[in-house]
Design a protein around this motif. Structure first.
Motif, PDB file in Angstrom:
ATOM      1  N   VAL A   1       1.005  -0.793  -0.150  1.00  0.00           N
ATOM      2  CA  VAL A   1      -0.335   0.070  -0.188  1.00  0.00           C
ATOM      3  C   VAL A   1       1.000   0.984  -0.149  1.00  0.00           C
ATOM      4  O   VAL A   1       1.966   1.438   1.002  1.00  0.00           O
ATOM      5  N   TYR A   2       0.610   2.343  -1.135  1.00  0.00           N
ATOM      6  CA  TYR A   2       1.366   3.218  -0.598  1.00  0.00           C
ATOM      7  C   TYR A   2       0.155   4.782  -0.768  1.00  0.00           C
ATOM      8  O   TYR A   2      -0.854   4.346  -1.133  1.00  0.00           O
ATOM      9  N   SER A   3       0.182   5.766  -0.222  1.00  0.00           N
ATOM     10  CA  SER A   3      -0.475   6.678   0.294  1.00  0.00           C
ATOM     11  C   SER A   3      -0.010   7.548   1.018  1.00  0.00           C
ATOM     12  O   SER A   3       0.574   8.214   0.878  1.00  0.00           O
ATOM     13  N   ILE A   4      -0.913   8.777   0.426  1.00  0.00           N
ATOM     14  CA  ILE A   4      -0.751  10.293   1.062  1.00  0.00           C
ATOM     15  C   ILE A   4      -2.087  10.937   1.886  1.00  0.00           C
ATOM     16  O   ILE A   4      -2.852  10.474   1.113  1.00  0.00           O
ATOM     17  N   SER A   5      -1.160  12.176   2.466  1.00  0.00           N
ATOM     18  CA  SER A   5      -2.208  12.008   3.367  1.00  0.00           C
ATOM     19  C   SER A   5      -3.010  11.504   4.092  1.00  0.00           C
ATOM     20  O   SER A   5      -2.846  10.803   4.685  1.00  0.00           O
ATOM     21  N   TYR A   6      -4.766  12.220   4.333  1.00  0.00           N
ATOM     22  CA  TYR A   6      -5.892  11.410   4.452  1.00  0.00           C
ATOM     23  C   TYR A   6      -5.870  10.085   4.665  1.00  0.00           C
ATOM     24  O   TYR A   6      -6.120   9.156   4.578  1.00  0.00           O
ATOM     25  N   GLY A   7      -4.509   9.851   2.797  1.00  0.00           N
ATOM     26  CA  GLY A   7      -4.777   8.621   2.817  1.00  0.00           C
ATOM     27  C   GLY A   7      -3.811   7.874   3.659  1.00  0.00           C
ATOM     28  O   GLY A   7      -4.542   6.145   3.830  1.00  0.00           O
ATOM     29  N   GLY A   8      -3.282   7.799   3.794  1.00  0.00           N
ATOM     30  CA  GLY A   8      -2.291   7.193   5.120  1.00  0.00           C
ATOM     31  C   GLY A   8      -3.055   6.763   6.383  1.00  0.00           C
ATOM     32  O   GLY A   8      -2.567   5.766   7.050  1.00  0.00           O
ATOM     33  N   PHE A   9      -4.295   7.369   7.041  1.00  0.00           N
ATOM     34  CA  PHE A   9      -4.966   6.668   8.245  1.00  0.00           C
ATOM     35  C   PHE A   9      -5.678   5.801   7.507  1.00  0.00           C
ATOM     36  O   PHE A   9      -5.566   4.214   8.268  1.00  0.00           O
ATOM     37  N   VAL A  10      -6.204   5.669   6.037  1.00  0.00           N
ATOM     38  CA  VAL A  10      -6.571   4.312   5.466  1.00  0.00           C
ATOM     39  C   VAL A  10      -6.092   3.688   5.196  1.00  0.00           C
ATOM     40  O   VAL A  10      -5.766   2.833   5.740  1.00  0.00           O
ATOM     41  N   ALA A  11      -4.635   3.566   5.086  1.00  0.00           N
ATOM     42  CA  ALA A  11      -3.666   2.382   4.546  1.00  0.00           C
ATOM     43  C   ALA A  11      -3.084   1.950   5.839  1.00  0.00           C
ATOM     44  O   ALA A  11      -3.103   0.848   5.908  1.00  0.00           O
ATOM     45  N   TYR A  12      -3.017   2.831   6.810  1.00  0.00           N
ATOM     46  CA  TYR A  12      -2.759   2.633   7.853  1.00  0.00           C
ATOM     47  C   TYR A  12      -4.010   1.258   8.462  1.00  0.00           C
ATOM     48  O   TYR A  12      -3.355   0.417   9.938  1.00  0.00           O
ATOM     49  N   ARG A  13      -4.916   1.043   8.564  1.00  0.00           N
ATOM     50  CA  ARG A  13      -6.418   0.796   9.208  1.00  0.00           C
ATOM     51  C   ARG A  13      -6.257  -0.706   8.156  1.00  0.00           C
ATOM     52  O   ARG A  13      -6.296  -1.896   9.070  1.00  0.00           O
ATOM     53  N   MET A  14      -5.782  -0.683   6.668  1.00  0.00           N
ATOM     54  CA  MET A  14      -5.626  -1.785   6.464  1.00  0.00           C
ATOM     55  C   MET A  14      -4.908  -2.682   6.762  1.00  0.00           C
ATOM     56  O   MET A  14      -5.235  -3.551   6.843  1.00  0.00           O
ATOM     57  N   ALA A  15      -3.492  -1.528   7.225  1.00  0.00           N
ATOM     58  CA  ALA A  15      -2.448  -2.978   7.643  1.00  0.00           C
ATOM     59  C   ALA A  15      -2.674  -3.286   8.555  1.00  0.00           C
ATOM     60  O   ALA A  15      -2.628  -4.676   9.296  1.00  0.00           O
TER      61      ALA A  15
END
Length: 350
Positions: free
Chosen positions: A156-170
């Motif tokens: 997963v590669y994420s930026i800004s708000y997407g980082g919150f989503v990526a963290y939860r996915m992990a």
């Protein structure tokens, strides 16, 4: 057969934006009252269509998945899934849909990965009638979509708000998510840090992240970049069309997403991820200061690493897509645990 995209093809987009904006200004001066009366965002539509055509040129096609009768998610995915290439999910932040935020990166990354580029819920063509507004809800919906695509392993590669989503996915998919890249995100911020940053900026976050007027959008971009001026040549009428189409669509739901992030206790009990995690930051980030990168690294422990790009702001995906792509590719494809440059924690990509 997938078209071959030169590695430096994204550089052509910069002069393209200049000449296109000039043409749009001329076209605007010749515009008849017919378009004004009908309020058709024809100029925005032209640029939006060109970006979609570019994604197709990079070997991507749009897909829509109905999770149920309440929730729909839209993706751009690689036409040909190559089993000798790893899967990479690209998760955007606020400021438009996935195409507009990753347009400078997909050309290069599509050469090395099978790409899955979703519009998060309430952005672009993704929507839900359900009440969920948390990053965990976004992550669960996204994980379910990937399962239906038949993707059982991915980074997963994420930026800004997407980082919150990526963290939860992990967190919720520890077996499926192989590696995590987070660029300039506020994951792990305390309430005090959030309040301090809001005071420093001096504006309501909703007014900036969900602009109503061209000057608000210019402020958002100026906060996000350090060196380049991507809106310099774009006239206000075009920015207003962008706001009308990209921001005002599902505006209420986007505001509710933001309210959750800013709510008290929204970010407590942050788990420690089991995946190797790369944190990429610009040293001039005015949205999430670089100290937050090291704070998150301390929380994650030895399986994480910070890479700082010099003279770079918050929107590294716009200002320095080549540098970010290089770090992503080296990290995800690395044969060793940390097969990325290690001479220094700071890099100056030019």
């Amino acid at each position: 057969m997938k078209p071959q995209i030169p590695m430096d093809s994204t550089k052509l987009l910069h002069p393209f934006v200049f000449y296109l904006s000039a043409a749009l200004a001329i076209f605007r001066s010749l515009q008849t009252g017919f378009f004004s009366l009908r309020r058709i965002p024809i100029l925005f539509t032209i640029v939006d269509t060109v970006i979609s055509l570019y994604f197709r040129l990079c070997g991507l096609s749009p897909f829509t998945i109905d999770l149920d009768d309440q929730t729909t998610m839209h993706f751009w995915t690689s036409n040909h899934r190559r089993f000798n290439k790893p899967n990479l999910v690209m998760i955007h932040g606020y400021g438009g849909d996935a195409r507009w935020q990753f347009v400078y990166q997909v050309g290069s990354l599509s050469q090395n990965f099978n790409l899955y580029v979703p519009d998060l819920l309430f952005f672009g063509q993704s929507s839900s009638k359900r009440s969920g507004r948390t990053d965990a809800f976004q992550a669960r919906c996204l994980a379910e979509c990937l399962k239906r695509f038949g993707v059982d392993k991915f980074s997963v590669y994420s930026i800004s708000y997407g980082g919150f989503v990526a963290y939860r996915m992990a967190e919720i998919c520890p077996q499926e998510v192989e590696k995590v890249v987070i660029v300039s995100s506020g994951v792990g911020c305390s309430d005090d840090q959030i309040e301090e940053q809001i005071k420093k900026i001096g504006r309501d976050p909703a007014e900036i992240l969900l602009p109503k007027h061209p000057q608000d959008l210019r402020l958002l971009v100026n906060l996000s970049v350090y060196k380049c001026k991507p809106l310099r040549w774009l006239p206000d009428f075009f920015l207003q069309e962008f706001i009308n189409v990209m921001v005002n669509h599902q505006r209420k739901e986007k505001l509710e997403l933001l309210e959750h992030l800013l709510a008290k206790k929204a970010l407590i009990n942050l788990p420690i991820l089991t995946q190797e995690t790369l944190l990429v930051w610009g040293d001039q980030d005015n949205v999430f200061p670089v100290n937050l990168a090291y704070q998150l690294q301390r929380h994650l422990g030895p399986r994480s690493r910070v890479k700082i790009i010099k003279e770079m702001g918050h929107a590294a995906n716009i200002e320095s897509p080549g540098a970010v792509n290089e770090l992503i590719t080296s990290f995800v494809l690395g044969q060793s645990k940390w097969d990325i440059p290690s001479d220094s924690e700071k890099f100056n990509f030019s």
